[in-house]
Design an enzyme around this catalytic site. Structure first.
Site, PDB file in Angstrom:
ATOM      1  N   ARG A 104       7.222  32.757 -31.181  1.00 12.87           N
ATOM      2  CA  ARG A 104       6.838  31.662 -31.368  1.00 12.87           C
ATOM      3  C   ARG A 104       5.145  31.548 -31.669  1.00 12.87           C
ATOM      4  NH1 ARG A 104      10.175  31.538 -26.638  1.00 12.87           N
ATOM      5  NH2 ARG A 104      12.072  30.170 -26.909  1.00 12.87           N
ATOM      6  N   ASP A 164      13.799  26.541 -21.230  1.00  8.12           N
ATOM      7  CA  ASP A 164      14.244  27.763 -20.548  1.00  8.12           C
ATOM      8  C   ASP A 164      14.508  27.846 -19.186  1.00  8.12           C
ATOM      9  OD1 ASP A 164      12.497  29.386 -22.910  1.00  8.12           O
ATOM     10  OD2 ASP A 164      11.347  27.643 -21.938  1.00  8.12           O
ATOM     11  N   ARG A 167      18.297  26.840 -19.066  1.00  8.26           N
ATOM     12  CA  ARG A 167      19.218  27.955 -19.484  1.00  8.26           C
ATOM     13  C   ARG A 167      19.175  28.708 -18.222  1.00  8.26           C
ATOM     14  NH1 ARG A 167      15.827  28.987 -25.086  1.00  8.26           N
ATOM     15  NH2 ARG A 167      17.053  27.787 -26.370  1.00  8.26           N
ATOM     16  N   HIS A 191       5.587  28.842 -22.631  1.00 10.95           N
ATOM     17  CA  HIS A 191       6.845  28.725 -23.428  1.00 10.95           C
ATOM     18  C   HIS A 191       6.959  29.786 -24.682  1.00 10.95           C
ATOM     19  CE1 HIS A 191      10.862  27.486 -25.246  1.00 10.95           C
ATOM     20  NE2 HIS A 191       9.969  27.217 -26.427  1.00 10.95           N
TER      21      HIS A 191
HETATM   22  P1  6V0 Z   1      12.867  21.834 -39.164  1.00  8.60           P
HETATM   23  O1  6V0 Z   1      14.300  21.594 -39.366  1.00  8.60           O
HETATM   24  O2  6V0 Z   1      12.216  22.708 -40.211  1.00  8.60           O
HETATM   25  O3  6V0 Z   1      11.943  20.383 -39.100  1.00  8.60           O
HETATM   26  C1  6V0 Z   1      10.863  20.137 -39.158  1.00  8.60           C
HETATM   27  C2  6V0 Z   1      10.263  18.768 -39.704  1.00  8.60           C
HETATM   28  O4  6V0 Z   1       9.098  18.731 -39.600  1.00  8.60           O
HETATM   29  C3  6V0 Z   1      10.585  18.832 -41.276  1.00  8.60           C
HETATM   30  O5  6V0 Z   1      11.629  17.507 -41.539  1.00  8.60           O
HETATM   31  C4  6V0 Z   1       9.687  18.550 -41.881  1.00  8.60           C
HETATM   32  O6  6V0 Z   1       9.485  17.531 -43.068  1.00  8.60           O
HETATM   33  C5  6V0 Z   1       8.409  17.863 -40.715  1.00  8.60           C
HETATM   34  N1  6V0 Z   1       7.141  17.868 -40.965  1.00  8.60           N
HETATM   35  C6  6V0 Z   1       6.406  19.023 -41.609  1.00  8.60           C
HETATM   36  N2  6V0 Z   1       5.132  18.518 -41.735  1.00  8.60           N
HETATM   37  C7  6V0 Z   1       5.072  17.403 -41.292  1.00  8.60           C
HETATM   38  C8  6V0 Z   1       4.136  16.345 -41.051  1.00  8.60           C
HETATM   39  N3  6V0 Z   1       2.824  16.825 -41.395  1.00  8.60           N
HETATM   40  N4  6V0 Z   1       4.205  15.142 -40.500  1.00  8.60           N
HETATM   41  C9  6V0 Z   1       5.628  14.938 -40.293  1.00  8.60           C
HETATM   42  N5  6V0 Z   1       6.620  15.498 -40.433  1.00  8.60           N
HETATM   43  C10 6V0 Z   1       6.389  17.045 -40.990  1.00  8.60           C
HETATM   44  O7  6V0 Z   1      12.657  22.608 -37.918  1.00  8.60           O
HETATM   45  P2  6V0 Z   1      13.044  22.452 -36.584  1.00  8.60           P
HETATM   46  O8  6V0 Z   1      13.272  20.844 -36.384  1.00  8.60           O
HETATM   47  O9  6V0 Z   1      14.116  23.201 -36.186  1.00  8.60           O
HETATM   48  O10 6V0 Z   1      11.884  22.852 -35.519  1.00  8.60           O
HETATM   49  C11 6V0 Z   1      10.545  21.876 -35.396  1.00  8.60           C
HETATM   50  C12 6V0 Z   1       9.740  22.498 -34.344  1.00  8.60           C
HETATM   51  O11 6V0 Z   1      10.521  22.566 -32.957  1.00  8.60           O
HETATM   52  C13 6V0 Z   1       9.150  24.030 -34.622  1.00  8.60           C
HETATM   53  O12 6V0 Z   1       7.794  24.160 -34.423  1.00  8.60           O
HETATM   54  C14 6V0 Z   1      10.131  24.728 -33.508  1.00  8.60           C
HETATM   55  O13 6V0 Z   1       9.537  26.011 -33.337  1.00  8.60           O
HETATM   56  C15 6V0 Z   1      10.133  23.925 -32.509  1.00  8.60           C
HETATM   57  N6  6V0 Z   1      11.057  24.036 -31.370  1.00  8.60           N
HETATM   58  C16 6V0 Z   1      10.624  23.689 -30.080  1.00  8.60           C
HETATM   59  C17 6V0 Z   1      11.735  24.234 -29.291  1.00  8.60           C
HETATM   60  C18 6V0 Z   1      10.865  23.940 -27.822  1.00  8.60           C
HETATM   61  O14 6V0 Z   1      11.550  24.269 -26.638  1.00  8.60           O
HETATM   62  N7  6V0 Z   1       9.770  23.362 -27.609  1.00  8.60           N
HETATM   63  C19 6V0 Z   1      12.878  24.454 -29.192  1.00  8.60           C
HETATM   64  C20 6V0 Z   1      13.220  24.579 -30.457  1.00  8.60           C
HETATM   65  C21 6V0 Z   1      12.357  24.432 -31.540  1.00  8.60           C
END
Ligand code: 6V0
Length: 319
Positions: A104, A164, A167, A191
């Site tokens: 991460r 976590d 889990r 995390h």
């Molecule tokens: P994804 O499916 O690629 O979605 C990301 C979204 O962010 C997309 O729709 C992009 O268009 C949008 N985006 C990018 N830049 C911008 C911006 N400037 N303004 C608004 N929207 C934007 O990724 P996913 O949804 O799978 O993951 C998103 C984030 O969540 C990542 O950083 C992961 O690492 C994180 N997670 C965090 C977890 C946690 O436990 N905290 C768990 C899972 C994923």
């Protein structure tokens, strides 16, 4: 007849109460959409706004989720960054996600720029708003969001090791045969790769967890490894993880909206450590209400110091 009349009065009174607003920034993606859907499916009576830099993705997710809202108290629509800034709770799930095998912490350079630009687009941010960071690395990004939002520390938190810890509780439930909701055990620290299990503070039925007869022959390191690796296993198999974090983020938003004062292991600013990190805190409508002093063994304290040093080091590069 009287019951029907009373029901109608209650419904019309409820219709006059303005809905609280929750915005999901990055809602066009997997985690954001799962979070918005979980808010609706849990029956949170809020107006959920889906916001994304890719307008069409936000539009599609909002329309799809609104179909799920017809029998629930919440509503869902696409929103703008300006509307999101005036929300009661702003959940941030925007940004790059891990590729298979990637830690991460690798995401920081890419996501730092994204979070900074989002904070600019949200201005002016409502002074009573609470920000819930979900994007990774969540510890450092929570710190950046607090500094760039201008909100007090207690109003900016991150989902941290809540997922976590869930889990871990599922795993312990399988071993002990007790419901995960009756097992009090936390993953703490970062995390990420510097998280650790708070075995000494874990409790079940008022007793130390490690005294449970079924825990006697269990290899604790193996459990830790399994929890630690789970996100990597899911990402390897299907590209990303979103259902678990979606329900976690929605539950935290619910605690912020409904003033539940529940205790969660979330990223919050711990004065004693001088940094944001995952540590148990009671969450209510003002954000963090109390942070707790967790009993640690010598070995756990060493891991805590490593996590604090790693988080502080990462944050210092983005001041
Ligand atoms: P994804 O499916 O690629 O979605 C990301 C979204 O962010 C997309 O729709 C992009 O268009 C949008 N985006 C990018 N830049 C911008 C911006 N400037 N303004 C608004 N929207 C934007 O990724 P996913 O949804 O799978 O993951 C998103 C984030 O969540 C990542 O950083 C992961 O690492 C994180 N997670 C965090 C977890 C946690 O436990 N905290 C768990 C899972 C994923």
């Amino acid at each position: 007849l009287l019951t029907n009349k009373l029901y109608n009065v209650k419904q019309s009174l409820m219709a006059t109460i303005p809905k609280q607003r929750v915005s999901v920034i990055g809602g066009g993606g997997n985690v954001g959409a799962a979070t918005a859907f979980a808010l609706i499916a849990k029956g949170v009576p809020a107006e959920v706004l889906v916001v994304d830099v890719v307008d069409k993705a936000a539009e599609g997710q909002a329309l799809d989720i609104s179909d799920a809202s017809f029998m629930m108290p919440g509503t869902c629509r696409k929103g703008t960054f300006k509307e999101a800034g005036q929300s009661d709770v702003i959940i941030i799930t925007a940004g790059a996600r891990q590729q298979p095998g990637e830690p991460r912490s690798n995401l920081i350079d890419r996501n730092y720029k994204i979070i900074k630009s989002i904070m600019d687009s949200l201005q002016p941010i409502k002074s009573s708003a609470k920000i819930l960071m979900v994007s990774n690395p969540v510890d450092v990004l929570t710190d950046i969001a607090q500094k760039t939002s201008g909100l007090p520390r207690k109003q900016v938190i991150g989902s941290g090791t809540y997922l976590d810890s869930g889990r871990l509780r599922n795993e312990l439930s399988e071993i002990t045969g007790v419901s995960p909701t009756s097992i009090h055990a936390y993953m703490l620290g970062e995390h990420g790769d510097n998280q650790f299990t708070g075995w000494s503070s874990a409790r079940i039925g008022g007793r130390p967890l490690l005294e449970h007869p079924k825990m006697k022959d269990i290899n604790l390191d193996e459990i830790y490894e399994k929890i630690q690796r789970k996100a990597y296993v899911i990402i390897d198999a299907k590209g990303s993880t979103y259902y678990g974090i979606g329900i976690c983020a929605a539950t935290l938003a619910e605690a912020l909206l409904n003033n539940t004062s529940q205790v969660f292991p979330v990223v919050n600013y711990v004065e004693n450590f001088g940094c944001y990190m995952s540590w148990p805190a009671a969450i209510g409508c003002d954000g963090v209400e109390q942070s707790f002093d967790v009993k640690l063994s010598k070995d756990e304290d060493k891991k805590l110091q490593t996590a604090i040093a790693a988080i502080k080091d990462a944050c210092s590069k983005y001041e």
